[in-house]
Scaffold this active site. Sequence first.
Site, PDB file in Angstrom:
ATOM      1  N   LEU A 114       0.715  -1.165   0.000  1.00 41.45           N
ATOM      2  CA  LEU A 114       0.140  -0.059  -0.043  1.00 41.45           C
ATOM      3  C   LEU A 114       0.930   1.401  -0.087  1.00 41.45           C
ATOM      4  CD1 LEU A 114      -2.663  -1.066   2.756  1.00 41.45           C
ATOM      5  CD2 LEU A 114      -2.922  -0.992   0.226  1.00 41.45           C
ATOM      6  N   ASP A 115       0.722   2.182  -0.940  1.00 41.99           N
ATOM      7  CA  ASP A 115       1.543   3.414  -0.910  1.00 41.99           C
ATOM      8  C   ASP A 115       1.316   4.228   0.778  1.00 41.99           C
ATOM      9  OD1 ASP A 115      -0.567   5.535  -0.865  1.00 41.99           O
ATOM     10  OD2 ASP A 115      -0.700   4.893  -3.108  1.00 41.99           O
ATOM     11  N   VAL A 116       2.269   5.087   0.625  1.00 39.06           N
ATOM     12  CA  VAL A 116       2.377   5.649   2.041  1.00 39.06           C
ATOM     13  C   VAL A 116       1.222   6.531   2.263  1.00 39.06           C
ATOM     14  CG1 VAL A 116       3.437   7.933   1.111  1.00 39.06           C
ATOM     15  CG2 VAL A 116       3.862   7.273   3.247  1.00 39.06           C
ATOM     16  N   ASN A 117       0.478   6.967   1.570  1.00 34.33           N
ATOM     17  CA  ASN A 117      -0.875   7.700   1.938  1.00 34.33           C
ATOM     18  C   ASN A 117      -2.141   6.975   1.891  1.00 34.33           C
ATOM     19  OD1 ASN A 117       0.772  10.174   1.985  1.00 34.33           O
ATOM     20  ND2 ASN A 117       0.518  10.281  -0.414  1.00 34.33           N
ATOM     21  N   THR A 118      -1.779   5.547   1.827  1.00 31.53           N
ATOM     22  CA  THR A 118      -3.021   4.490   1.782  1.00 31.53           C
ATOM     23  C   THR A 118      -2.927   3.769   3.166  1.00 31.53           C
ATOM     24  OG1 THR A 118      -3.228   4.363  -0.563  1.00 31.53           O
ATOM     25  CG2 THR A 118      -4.477   2.986   0.658  1.00 31.53           C
TER      26      THR A 118
END
Length: 291
Positions: free
Chosen positions: A107-111
């Site tokens: 999951l990307d850092v903002n998810t």
Amino acid sequence: MTEKLQKVLARSGYGSRREIEAMIGAGRIRVNGKVAQVGERIDADASVRIDGHEVVIKSESSVVCRVLTYHKPEGELCTRKDPEGRPTVYERLPRMSGARWVAVGRLDVNTSGLLLFTTDGELANRLMHPSQEVEREYAVRIFGEVTDAMINRLKKGVQLEDGVAQFDTIKAAGGGEGMNHWYHVTLKEGRNREVRRLWESQEVQVSRLIRVRYGDIKLESGLPQGGWSELDLEQVNELRAKVGLPPEDKSFIDPRHQESKQRKFAKIRRATSKRKDRLREAQRVNKNKRK
């Protein structure tokens, strides 16, 4: 009997097949003193080293398949180490001897939301592989007007820079204020930032993104951000059966001493709170060192 190197190392807990193939391609793995090749087959007596360190090859019968669900907060990276000292998802997981956790996708850092971890790299590989068509579900908050035409295009397929992509389902979830609206979407692949890029192709913005389900495993209500929970043997075997792997017969969870969810999650919340305090202090120290 010989087996493919990446399969053996994945089973032994050194990463997913994809991660191991990347290590082989970078020349980081040697077999019997020679640089390994992708697809190379080895036997049980082979000497294997990763970055110069000899690794332990495990047989199928000696590997205990463990699976964790983890509630990832925004701001954590899906990497083992960050040169800038930013928090990673691995820092909160239980420590092990002779094995390591392999992430099922990223999951990307903002998810935020559900991440699965396992000690079995072959299970991780199959759960991620497009051929298995394991469904992922996300709750997504959209800023901007969403029309029926947009939804039809997103379900039919739109051209992204890495090929055509689409959602299998899109359902309005209610809530939100003003121009913000929540939707639940599903898809069966995990390309980089795919959910965000699909919505952005329609000139609307994703203001919040949460993964709530991976296959049949849901993000448990009450599991705090930064907390993890281990699947029991029945749940592990349901997951293995879904991707064509034989059942496991061992578990680290003793069914005779199962706690109620309420009590278990209360313990997790206390442990998570203490860990947050330690991480904040470590980040403060690292920040001062960089000044």
